[in-house]
Every structure is written in C-alpha cells, then in structure tokens.
Design a protein around this motif. Structure first.
Motif, PDB file in Angstrom:
ATOM      1  N   TYR A 133       0.876  -1.180   0.000  1.00 51.09           N
ATOM      2  CA  TYR A 133       0.000   0.000   0.000  1.00 51.09           C
ATOM      3  C   TYR A 133       0.911   1.227   0.000  1.00 51.09           C
ATOM      4  O   TYR A 133       1.474   1.610   1.022  1.00 51.09           O
ATOM      5  N   ASP A 196      -3.308   2.644   7.816  1.00 51.04           N
ATOM      6  CA  ASP A 196      -3.552   1.760   6.673  1.00 51.04           C
ATOM      7  C   ASP A 196      -2.285   0.996   6.285  1.00 51.04           C
ATOM      8  O   ASP A 196      -2.336  -0.191   5.928  1.00 51.04           O
ATOM      9  N   ALA A 200      -1.871  -3.060   6.204  1.00 50.75           N
ATOM     10  CA  ALA A 200      -1.446  -3.752   4.984  1.00 50.75           C
ATOM     11  C   ALA A 200      -0.196  -4.588   5.227  1.00 50.75           C
ATOM     12  O   ALA A 200      -0.113  -5.743   4.785  1.00 50.75           O
ATOM     13  N   GLY A 204      -3.659  -7.685   5.793  1.00 46.68           N
ATOM     14  CA  GLY A 204      -5.053  -7.342   6.017  1.00 46.68           C
ATOM     15  C   GLY A 204      -5.616  -6.513   4.877  1.00 46.68           C
ATOM     16  O   GLY A 204      -4.928  -6.240   3.885  1.00 46.68           O
ATOM     17  N   TYR A 205      -6.855  -6.101   5.022  1.00 43.11           N
ATOM     18  CA  TYR A 205      -7.548  -5.351   3.983  1.00 43.11           C
ATOM     19  C   TYR A 205      -7.412  -3.851   4.221  1.00 43.11           C
ATOM     20  O   TYR A 205      -7.571  -3.364   5.344  1.00 43.11           O
ATOM     21  N   VAL A 206      -7.148  -3.139   3.132  1.00 46.33           N
ATOM     22  CA  VAL A 206      -7.300  -1.691   3.110  1.00 46.33           C
ATOM     23  C   VAL A 206      -8.342  -1.426   2.039  1.00 46.33           C
ATOM     24  O   VAL A 206      -8.097  -1.650   0.853  1.00 46.33           O
ATOM     25  N   GLN A 208     -11.100  -2.509  -0.197  1.00 48.07           N
ATOM     26  CA  GLN A 208     -11.465  -3.822  -0.753  1.00 48.07           C
ATOM     27  C   GLN A 208     -10.249  -4.652  -1.161  1.00 48.07           C
ATOM     28  O   GLN A 208     -10.400  -5.722  -1.726  1.00 48.07           O
ATOM     29  N   THR A 209      -9.066  -4.160  -0.860  1.00 47.75           N
ATOM     30  CA  THR A 209      -7.839  -4.823  -1.324  1.00 47.75           C
ATOM     31  C   THR A 209      -7.126  -5.514  -0.176  1.00 47.75           C
ATOM     32  O   THR A 209      -6.873  -4.900   0.874  1.00 47.75           O
ATOM     33  N   PHE A 210      -6.784  -6.786  -0.382  1.00 47.25           N
ATOM     34  CA  PHE A 210      -6.036  -7.533   0.647  1.00 47.25           C
ATOM     35  C   PHE A 210      -4.550  -7.461   0.340  1.00 47.25           C
ATOM     36  O   PHE A 210      -4.104  -7.628  -0.798  1.00 47.25           O
TER      37      PHE A 210
END
Length: 215
Positions: A133, A196, A200, A204-206, A208-210
């Motif tokens: 991220y 965030d 990441a 984990g998810y930020v 809708q993105t894992f």
C-alpha cells in the motif's frame, strides 16, 4: 624445440625465434600485433570447440558497466542485492529493502531489476514483487520513480537506483502517484495513512484490497 621470446621495443612487438630455428628477428607493428593476437584467440576457440567446450560468451557494454557498478556498491544495512539466476546472469537481480524509519518501518519489500544490454543508456526496468500500500507503487508492482523515467542519465548507476527505491519508503510522495487512493489519504490524513500502512504490512484489507503480510 627451443623457446620463442616476445618483447616490446619502441611500440613494436619483437619476436626472437632464433633459439628454436635460427631465423632472423621478426618485427610486428602494433596493428599486426593485434591481428596476431586475434588469430591466436580464434585458433584457441576452434580448439575449445573441438574439445567439446562451449565458446566464451562476449560481454555486452551493458554487462561490463554493470560489473563495475556492482563492484562499487555501497549499500546501507537496510538494502541488499541478490542474483537468483546465479553469477552467470547479473543482468537480472533482486533488491530487498527493509526500512528502519518512517511509515514502512519493519516491512520487507522485494524488487526485480532487469538491465538492458545498452545500459547505462537505458534505465533498468524495476518491478515491486511485494504487494504494498504505497502512493508511488501500484498493485501490479509498477514503480513511479523519476530516475527510472525522465530523469535517468547514463552517469547514474545501480547504487543510485537502490537508494532511490529506499527513499520511496522513507519519503513517499503523494504529488506523483500511481496509487491515487493511497496518495489522497497520505495528503489529507497522514495518521490514517500510517494506520492503513500498518494494516497492509501486517496482512489485512485496506478498503477492498487484501495485502499479504510483509513484516
């Protein structure tokens, strides 16, 4: 047979073969000397082929320059370089960065680097293997770094590229983004951006993105 002596005199290669066949001293000009050496190399290659040995591959200018760059690397402990294809393929290597400060402290990020045969007249092609991220790295691993694009110059080197990648993690730049969502969060709410990033990196998810764990 006797021994043949070679020695230089006034820029000429002199060959004294009198000890073996009593012939006069032979004199070669520099141009003839080069041709002589080329002929010997060609003859050696023919012999090696006849003996089943593969001929030695001639290195490109890019490979020669890359050898020099690698021999002169001065990396901090936060950066490392490896060659997954072994010593015979230095044109494809990996860089690992482990930031010791900033938002990405504790993370581990890997990049692939592909060097062109015309290097350093063309910048290396760099991709991030680690899903991260980051405002300057998109989810496909493309990297936004000016020295890999319009600001590349032949005087730059692999050391510069690695330090540039490290700088992305200590000073992410929301003004030149590839991940526009991450850039907007960094610009408008640095505290949320930091949260965030930690989510990441931990896996984990930020939104809708894992993001897989990279710590």
């Amino acid at each position: 047979m006797g021994k043949t002596d070679y020695f230089l005199c006034g820029g000429l290669l002199l060959v004294d073969s009198r000890r073996s066949c009593e012939k006069p001293l032979l004199v070669f000009s520099p141009g003839e000397m080069i041709n002589l050496f080329k002929a010997k190399e060609k003859q050696r290659a023919i012999v090696e082929n006849a003996n089943g040995k593969a001929p030695v591959k001639k290195q490109s200018a890019g490979e020669l320059r890359l050898h020099k760059d690698i021999s002169e690397l001065t990396l901090p402990k936060t950066c490392s370089i490896s060659f997954p294809n072994g010593k015979d393929d230095l044109m494809n290597f990996e860089v690992t960065i482990q930031p010791d400060e900033g938002f990405y402290l504790g993370g581990k990020f890997a990049f692939t680097c592909q060097v062109s045969p015309i290097y350093p007249h063309e910048a290396p092609k760099v991709k991030c293997k680690t899903k991260v991220y980051h405002p300057n790295i998109d989810l496909e691993g493309n990297v936004c770094l000016n020295i890999l694009r319009e600001d590349w110059k032949p005087v730059l080197n692999i050391n510069t590229v690695i330090y540039g990648l490290f700088h992305l993690f200590t000073h992410p730049n929301y003004e030149d983004p590839l991940n526009h969502d991450a850039a907007a969060v960094l610009r408008d709410n640095p505290k949320l951006f930091e949260s965030d990033v930690r989510i990441a990196m931990a896996g984990g998810y930020v939104g809708q993105t894992f993001f897989p764990c990279c710590m």
